[in-house]
Every structure is written in structure tokens, then in C-alpha cells.
Design a protein around this motif. Structure first.
Motif, PDB file in Angstrom:
ATOM      1  N   SER A 628      38.355  41.071  45.332  1.00  0.00           N
ATOM      2  CA  SER A 628      37.466  39.907  45.190  1.00  0.00           C
ATOM      3  C   SER A 628      36.031  40.359  44.955  1.00  0.00           C
ATOM      4  O   SER A 628      35.295  39.784  44.151  1.00  0.00           O
ATOM      5  N   ASP A 700      41.123  34.892  40.955  1.00  0.00           N
ATOM      6  CA  ASP A 700      41.408  35.658  42.165  1.00  0.00           C
ATOM      7  C   ASP A 700      42.593  35.047  42.889  1.00  0.00           C
ATOM      8  O   ASP A 700      42.518  33.924  43.366  1.00  0.00           O
ATOM      9  N   GLU A 701      43.681  35.809  42.929  1.00  0.00           N
ATOM     10  CA  GLU A 701      44.838  35.386  43.725  1.00  0.00           C
ATOM     11  C   GLU A 701      45.344  34.012  43.337  1.00  0.00           C
ATOM     12  O   GLU A 701      45.598  33.165  44.194  1.00  0.00           O
TER      13      GLU A 701
HETATM   14 MG    MG Z   1      40.394  38.910  47.909  1.00  0.00          MG
END
Ligand code: MG
Ligand code: ADP
Length: 870
Positions: A628, A700-701
Motif C-alpha cells: 500500500s 489496492d487489494e
Molecule cells: Mg496494504
């Protein structure tokens, strides 16, 4: 019973100002009645009393001394109320019957002008909005500074602009529907919604307002020719403001036509996720980019810096212009120090102009403007030694300050009163008539001034005092103790005026005569001083256009100064920006993490994205590895490059991006009835609909908020779309814990696998925070869980289950998610023997007998027997 005339007046005024809490001036107090009193007493912590107003029953009532309004108005406004200030508008002594009262100002969140309501480094924006066919027309104003801009845009662009300006209030025609995306923000931030009658948005009405305010005869002069919707909304907003402030607002000198295409698009979620001006966790301002970059010295600079951070540029030449100026300052620490020194005593000239333009300036404000102007010429002096083209332009503007400050300061005393009608403002020598008037009573004043000394001597009382009070003017005070020591009796001409606890106060006829000559003259002196003050105020008001330009130039110099300071402090590099696509960063670091943790050994990382090479980086690695961080720092570096700042990297080449999209972290908006997954998908849908080959996308994710297979499938499809669809081929950083995607990426020409390096040291996982080519072979989730202190037995059980799951492996190689076994595996809670063997082997491999005490070894052996021995 009839209501009293006073209450009649109250009700009349109350009726004319619906929706307002009425602060009703009575003598030295503001009084509130009925519901207003009930509401205000709670918010302000005032005692609620009641009063018999002549009607049946008692009226709830609360009040406070008028000077407390400075503290109470901001509190009420912050609580979301609109306050109408009702003053006595005639001298009570001269009034026949009830004193005349009128509303002098209405104050709401977006129309507050008093400093106590405002943050110096934050603009106080107010929006007005009307729907315009399928689009939005909106105007933005800041009544404290006289800023006004209008725009017509898509509803989505309106939403972006709304979120980056963070207004305090929005004005709409009665009955108009506010777009739901705007309503979301309105609710989340408690923005005040003000409905005004639709006719105020009428075309003719608006045109009249603008023509008379800006003293023009056609829309062409304002750049509003052919822009009906913008005209309506700008006129309505000006009319609303003038009505609220009961003032001409002469500090609104022009109107900007906003072209949002000049700026990088930043949607609300990107603004939030990148924490540009506002922290994700309320109150932690230090986590914002602004807090790192803001080394501005003036309030105006602080506001401009925020504006630049939230409005990155698209034009390479404009970016380079700023960059060149920052670079010049970075090289020249002497100029930086000189700038700091000359900027330091510059006051908030924009808001001072606001005070002048709304009729609330006093002598301190004008002298403050004078000092600021003379400092502004010193800034111009510093710029003279610099070569950058932007500085040349700014210096030319600042040259306009020359002489003006001195002209003002020559008129005013050093110490200035708050009031403008009681003299004490104008410097001796500044005005011949005033000097003559003062000279006339000079002797009398000296006579009074020396009276104390004379009488002390005459009466033999060394501590005798001459005092002054409003009730009976000058007096001589003799205490009982002094009396006893006096060398003679009280002189005959002494007239006893007042007996106090300790003694007596006297006046003498000569004293009174002298005093009356002085006070008669002073009435005229004060009157003249007031007239001089007004003419100086008008003079400053007449300079408003130039002064606003000067203020703007000061703000820009300050912002460039601030960029240079940050660049030196944190060792940033000058980025190379170019038209076209591609991001090449060497040794990039996260500006905020590094600033907030100066002792952290931050590992710098590279980024390499290009339209012909790798467009999409898939980044795998365990939790806490730094994925991140890497995504955000890349977004921030690109953004910083486009606002003209240096960047946290060794070097950077940035092809300007039209938009940064982020889907970072789990920003839950459950308060608005949206689950994490829903928010994630709304944001992702927005990206897939709007990304272009010139965009930077940070994902992100993705898919974390739903079941593994759902999530993986969605992530998969998104990667494919961003890679394959020509219109969507944005430069993309895609962090994921779905290792299954690494296989897909291998088969895509313009995508590459990257991992955040970790080192397994026995039981421990060491995070190296280094981005390397290649896929990460495990998610190490159980490792991380173990490091976090999950109980041993849970960790062991998780390992068992993982092994079983890995047996039912997902095979990504043929481009589809495929499971070898049943659709929904029911986990067998008792693992078959072969798995136990595998687990036992694992555990034995991880044993470190050389580090164990005999007791630990024995205990471990018993655990193994317990778990596998059956
Ligand atoms: Mg992360
Ligand atoms: P992930 O997204 O992979 O779970 P994060 O980006 O949230 O990991 O980072 C986890 C922690 O590691 C953060 O607290 C951060 O401070 C630290 N970290 C991340 N990147 C670096 C780096 N390059 N150098 C040093 N520490 C880092």
C-alpha cells in the motif's frame, strides 16, 4: 393581553428572517426568545430564564453581554445555525418610543467573516448550484476574500470540485434536487444547505445583480456571454451574499470562469485515499501531504498551497514554470531566508480587503494593510535577484505595492484603537486641520495634565490624584489618610462631588471649564479623525483590484517558497515532466511516512511504467510488506510533480497524467449505509468507466471485501480489462494478495509481476520493503498472524487447513478459475494421515533444538505427541 410594543417589534423582525436564530440587541445585551432561546441556551451553555412578555404565559429567554457575541456566534454557526444579528440602529437617548432595530448581518457557515470563525490557512468556500440540462452549473465564493468563480461541467466534475474545495455551505433554488453524490458529501461533512427562492436564479434578475455589482453593461465584459446557466448561478450567489452581509461587498472585484480541464481530475475517493489535504483519520493532520509541504509563512500562502495541492496542473509548460522557480530557490538559501523574513510580517491582505469591502475595517486593519504593503515591496526586492520567468511576473505585480504602504502608515499612529469614532488614530503632522484643532486645546490639555502636580504641592499631599470617569469627568481625589497629613485646609474652590469609602472626590470650576473646552473640541476632533479615516478607507477600497493582485502574488511567492523549503528539508529531486505517457521513478519514498518518522529507515523503491513496456505492475507480497505504501507514494510523487513541487525520489520522469484513480484501503462508509464491498465496487466501476491511457490507476487489494472466489474473479477481470481494452489502458499499480493472478500476468504482454521482498528467517519473516521483479510464492498470511501473536494452537490448525485447501488448488494457467474438486468444499475437520505427516515434517523442520532449554524441548515433544501421536 396584548404583546408589548418591544415584543411586537421582535416578532416583526423574527418573521422577516425565517430560519435564523435572532440575536436581539437590548442595551448592552443580546437577548434570545422562545425556541431560539431554548436552542441557544443548550449550545452556548446559557441559563434559560423566562419573562412575562404580556402575552399569556411566560416566554423562554436567555441573553449575554453584547461583546460575548464574538465567542457565541462562531459556536452557533459551527453547530449549523444561521444567526441574524439585530442591532439598535438609533441612539436610545434620541429615540421616541421603542428604539429602532434592524438586522445588520446574517451569519452562516459559508458567510462567516470574523476571524474567530475561521481557520487562517483555509478558504471559507460557499457553493451555489443549479442543474443545467444534464449538467451542473455552479459558482464558488469566499466572502472573506472576495473570490468568485463559476463553472458549467458534468455532474461528476462538479462532484470532484465540490470535494476538493470542501465548502461549508451550498445554496440551491428552493425545490431543486441536489445530486445524490453531492448529498453524500453534504451529509458526511455537515455542509449547510441553504434554499433560496427560485426567482433569485432568474436570468434577468441575475444579470441585473452582476451588472450593477461589477459596473458593467454587458455579459461580455464578465466573460459570461452565452453562458446562461453560469450567469444565473453567479448572480444568485452574489445576491444571496449581499443580502446576508447587508453590504455592497466591494471586495468582489471580478469573476473567474473555471475550466476544470486545466487540472488533473481528482475524485473524492482519491482525494481521501491519498490524504492530500485531509487525513483519513480525523484530527491526524500530520498524515496529509499538505502538512509535509506546508512551510508557508502567510495565511494567504497557506490557502494557495492547499489550492495547488488539490488542483494539480495538466499543462507541462505551467508545471515547468513553477518547477523552475522552485529549483532556483532550492539553489539559493540566502534568497529563501530573505523571503521568509519579508513574508513574515505580511498580514492576511485578502481578508483585510474583505473587511474593507464589507465595511468592517478599523484603523488597525488599514495600518496592517500599510505594513503588509511595505513588506510586499521588500518581497519584490528579493525577487529582483531571481531569474525565473514566474518570479519576473510576480515581481512586476508586487512593484505596485511600492509607496502605498508608506502612504498609509504616514497617516496612522503606532498604537491604534479598535473603535473608529473616538479619535486616537491619526498621526500628528498628517493633517494640518487636525493639528490646528489639537493645538488649540494643547494648553488646556497640558493644564489638566499638570494639575495633579500643582495641587500636590499646593495642598502638601504628595499622593493626591487626578482621575477621570465617564460620569463626571475629571476629579481630584483625596483619601482620609492623605487628609490627615495635609498642610492646610481643603481650598475654598473645591466642590465635593462624591464620597467614597476611603475619601472624597472634588471638582473645581476652573477644572470643569477647562474640561468642557477640551471635550467640546474633542467632539470635533473625533469627527474629523473619523472623516480622515473614512477617506483613507475609501482610498484603500479604491485600490482593491491592485491589492488583490498583490495579495495573490504574495501568496504564490509564499507557496513556491514553501515547496523549496520542503524540497531542501526532505531532500527531494526536481522531476522531469513531459507530455506523453510513462512514469520512471528512481529511489522514490513516501513523503509523509518519512516526514512523520524521521528515524525510520525507509527503503526507497523504483517504479517503471510505460505504454509500450510494462503498463500494469501486479504487486504481491505478504501483509505489512509495504504494498500500500508503494502505491500511495507513487500517486503522491506524480501529483507532487504536477503541482510544480519537487518530489521524494532520487530522480523522476513523469508523463503528465489526466487523472489519478485510487482504490486504496478499506474506507468504510457504513454511516452512509454502504458496506465496504459496495464502496469498493462503486469506486472500481468509476475507474473502469473513466480511466484513459493517460491515467494512473492505483488498485489496492481489490476484491478483499467478498469471498475468495468472487474477489479473485473480479480482480482477474479488472486486470484483463485494464490491460486489454484500448480506451482503458491506464498505467496501473495493482497490489493483491491473490497469488493466483501472478499466473495470469505472466501471459499478458504489458503486465509484469513484482513482489515486495521478504526473508524467512526460521519462524520469523523479515520485511525488506524492496520491490523486486517476480511473483511472491506465498502470502505468508499465517506467518504474519503468528508474528502478531495469534495463539499457537490456532496457528497450527490454520496451517493444517491451508494445506488441505492447497490440495484443492486453483489453476489459473488456462485463464479461468477452476477447481479440481467440488464447487463448495466442506472442510474435513480431521485431516487425513498424509497431511498430518506433512505438517509434522514442517514442524520438525522448524524446530531449533540448539536454542531450546531441555524443559522447552520436553514440552514441545509432548505437544507433538498430543497433536500427531494419536
Ligand atoms: Mg496494504
Ligand atoms: P501492505 O500494504 O503490504 O500490507 P503497508 O504498505 O501497509 O503494507 O506497510 C506496512 C508497514 O511497513 C507500514 O507501517 C510502513 O511504515 C512500513 N513500510 C512500508 N514500506 C516501507 C519502506 N519502503 N521502507 C520502510 N518501511 C516501510
Amino acid at each position: 393581553m396584548a404583546v408589548t410594543p418591544l415584543m411586537q417589534q421582535y416578532y416583526e423582525i423574527k418573521k422577516q428572517n425565517p430560519g435564523c436564530i435572532l440575536f436581539f440587541r437590548m442595551g448592552d445585551f443580546f437577548e434570545l426568545f422562545e425556541d431560539d432561546a431554548v436552542i441557544a441556551s443548550k449550545i452556548l451553555g446559557l441559563t434559560l430564564t423566562s419573562r412575562n412578555n404580556g402575552a399569556s404565559g411566560a416566554t423562554p429567554l436567555c441573553g449575554f453581554p453584547h461583546h460575548a457575541a464574538d465567542r457565541y456566534v462562531p459556536k452557533m454557526v459551527a453547530a449549523g445555525y444561521r444567526i441574524a444579528i439585530c442591532e439598535q440602529v438609533e441612539d436610545p437617548k434620541l429615540a421616541k418610543g421603542i428604539v429602532k432595530r434592524d438586522i445588520v448581518e446574517i451569519i452562516s457557515a459559508g458567510t462567516a467573516m470574523d476571524e474567530s470563525n475561521l481557520n487562517a490557512k483555509e478558504a471559507n468556500y460557499l457553493f451555489a448550484y443549479v442543474p443545467a440540462e444534464k449538467e451542473a452549473a455552479f459558482a464558488v465564493a469566499d466572502v472573506t476574500t472576495g473570490y468568485l468563480a463559476v463553472c458549467r461541467s458534468s455532474v461528476q466534475a462538479f462532484e470532484c470540485e465540490f470535494s476538493r474545495r470542501m465548502p461549508k455551505e451550498i445554496v440551491v433554488p428552493e425545490g431543486a434536487e441536489i445530486p445524490s453524490s453531492i448529498m453524500d458529501m453534504v451529509k458526511a461533512d455537515n455542509v449547510l444547505v441553504t434554499q433560496i427562492p427560485e426567482f433569485m436564479f432568474g436570468e434577468e434578475q441575475s444579470r441585473d445583480v452582476l451588472f450593477s455589482h461589477f459596473k458593467v453593461e454587458s455579459l461580455v465584459g464578465l466573460g459570461l456571454d452565452g453562458r446562461d446557466a453560469e450567469t444565473k448561478v453567479a448572480g444568485a450567489l452574489m445576491a444571496y451574499l449581499m443580502d446576508q452581509k447587508k453590504s455592497e461587498l466591494s471586495h468582489f472585484t471580478g469573476l473567474e470562469i473555471l475550466n476544470l480541464d486545466d487540472y488533473m481530475t481528482l475524485d473524492p475517493s482519491t482525494l481521501r485515499n491519498l490524504e492530500l489535504t485531509r487525513p483519513l483519520n480525523a484530527d491526524d493532520y500530520s498524515s496529509t501531504l499538505c502538512s509535509v509541504l506546508d512551510h508557508t509563512v502567510t495565511a494567504m500562502g497557506g490557502r494557495t498551497l492547499k489550492d495547488w495541492v488539490s488542483h494539480p496542473l495538466i499543462s507541462v509548460s505551467r508545471i515547468q514554470e513553477r518547477e523552475e522557480a522552485v529549483a532556483e530557490l532550492v539553489q539559493n538559501p540566502v534568497a529563501l531566508d530573505e523571503l521568509k523574513e519579508s513574508l513574515t510580517s505580511i498580514l492576511d491582505m485578502e481578508r483585510l480587503m474583505g473587511r474593507v469591502g464589507s465595511g468592517r475595517a478599523n484603523a488597525r486593519d488599514l495600518a496592517g494593510m500599510g505594513r503588509s504593503l511595505s513588506q510586499a515591496s521588500k518581497v519584490a526586492d528579493v525577487l529582483e535577484g531571481l531569474r525565473s520567468s514566474i518570479f519576473e511576473g510576480l515581481r512586476n505585480t508586487l512593484e505596485n505595492a511600492r509607496g502605498r504602504g508608506e502612504e498609509l502608515l504616514a497617516q496612522f499612529n503606532e498604537d491604534l484603537p479598535l473603535t473608529v469614532r473616538e479619535g486616537g488614530m491619526i498621526r500628528p503632522g498628517a493633517n494640518a486641520e487636525l493639528d490646528a484643532m489639537n493645538a488649540d486645546i494643547k494648553e488646556k490639555r497640558e493644564w489638566i495634565a499638570s494639575l495633579e502636580g500643582r495641587e500636590r504641592e499646593r495642598l502638601g499631599i504628595p499622593s493626591l490624584k487626578v482621575g477621570y470617569n465617564r460620569v463626571f469627568g475629571y476629579y481630584i481625589e483625596i483619601t482620609k489618610a492623605q487628609m490627615a497629613k495635609a498642610t492646610g485646609p481643603i481650598p475654598e474652590e473645591y466642590i465635593r462631588k462624591q464620597t467614597t469609602v476611603n475619601g472624597e472626590r472634588y471638582i473645581t470650576p476652573e477644572m470643569k471649564e477647562c474640561e468642557s473646552i477640551i471635550s467640546n473640541a474633542e467632539v470635533n476632533i473625533h469627527e474629523l479623525e473619523y472623516r480622515i479615516f473614512c477617506s483613507l478607507r475609501d482610498r484603500v477600497d479604491g485600490w482593491r483590484a491592485e491589492l488583490q493582485e498583490i495579495a495573490d502574488a504574495v501568496a504564490k511567492v509564499d507557496t513556491l517558497y514553501s515547496f523549496a523549503r520542503a524540497a531542501r528539508k526532505y531532500n527531494y529531486a526536481c522531476p522531469e515532466v513531459f507530455e506523453g505517457s510513462g512514469i520512471e521513478i528512481r529511489g522514490g519514498f513516501h513523503p509523509v511516512i518519512v516526514a512523520v518518522n524521521p528515524d525510520l529507515d525507509f527503503i526507497p523503491n523504483d517504479v517503471s511504467l510505460s505504454p509500450d513496456g510494462t503498463r500494469l505492475m501486479l504487486i504481491t507480497g505478504p501483509n505489512m510488506a509495504g504494498k500500500s505504501t508503494y502505491l500511495r507514494q507513487t500517486g503522491l510523487i506524480v501529483l507532487m510533480a504536477q503541482i510544480g513541487s519537487f518530489v521524494p525520489a532520487e530522480s523522476a520522469r513523469i508523463g503528465v497524467v489526466d487523472r489519478i484513480f485510487t482504490r486504496v484501503g478499506a474506507s468504510d462508509r457504513l454511516s452512509r449505509g454502504l458496506s465496504t464491498f459496495m464502496v469498493e465496487m462503486i469506486e472500481t466501476a468509476n475507474i473502469l468507466r473513466n480511466a484513459t491511457p493517460h491515467s494512473l490507476v492505483l488498485l489496492d487489494e481489490i476484491g478483499r471485501g467478498t469471498s475468495t472466489f468472487d474477489g479473485l474473479s473480479i480482480a482477474w477481470a479488472i486486470v484483463e480489462t485494464l490491460h486489454d481494452e484500448p480506451a482503458r489502458q491506464a498505467l496501473t499499480l495493482f497490489a493483491t494478495h491473490y497469488h493466483e493472478l501472478t499466473g495470469l500476468v505472466e501471459s499478458l504482454e504489458h503486465a509484469g509481476n513484482f513482489q515486495v521482498a521478504v526473508q524467512e528467517k526460521g519462524d520469523k519473516l523479515v520485511f525488506l520493503h524492496k520491490i523486486l521483479a517476480g511473483a511472491c510464492d506465498s502470502s505468508y498470511g499465517i506467518h504474519v498472524a503468528e508474528m502478531a501473536g495469534l495463539p499457537n494452537n490456532v496457528v497450527r490448525r490454520a496451517r493444517k487447513i491451508l494445506l488441505r485447501l492447497e490440495k484443492e488448488k486453483i489453476d489459473p494457467s488456462d485463464g479461468a478459475v477452476k477447481k479440481k474438486q467440488k464447487e463448495h468444499p466442506q472442510l474435513d475437520m480431521f485431516a487425513p494421515p498424509d497431511e498430518n505427516t506433512q505438517l509434522l515434517k514442517d514442524e520438525i523442520r522448524r524446530l531449533k533444538p540448539e536454542e531450546m532449554t531441555p524443559m522447552q524441548a520436553l514440552q514441545r515433544l509432548m505437544e507433538l505427541k498430543e497433536n500427531y501421536g494419536k
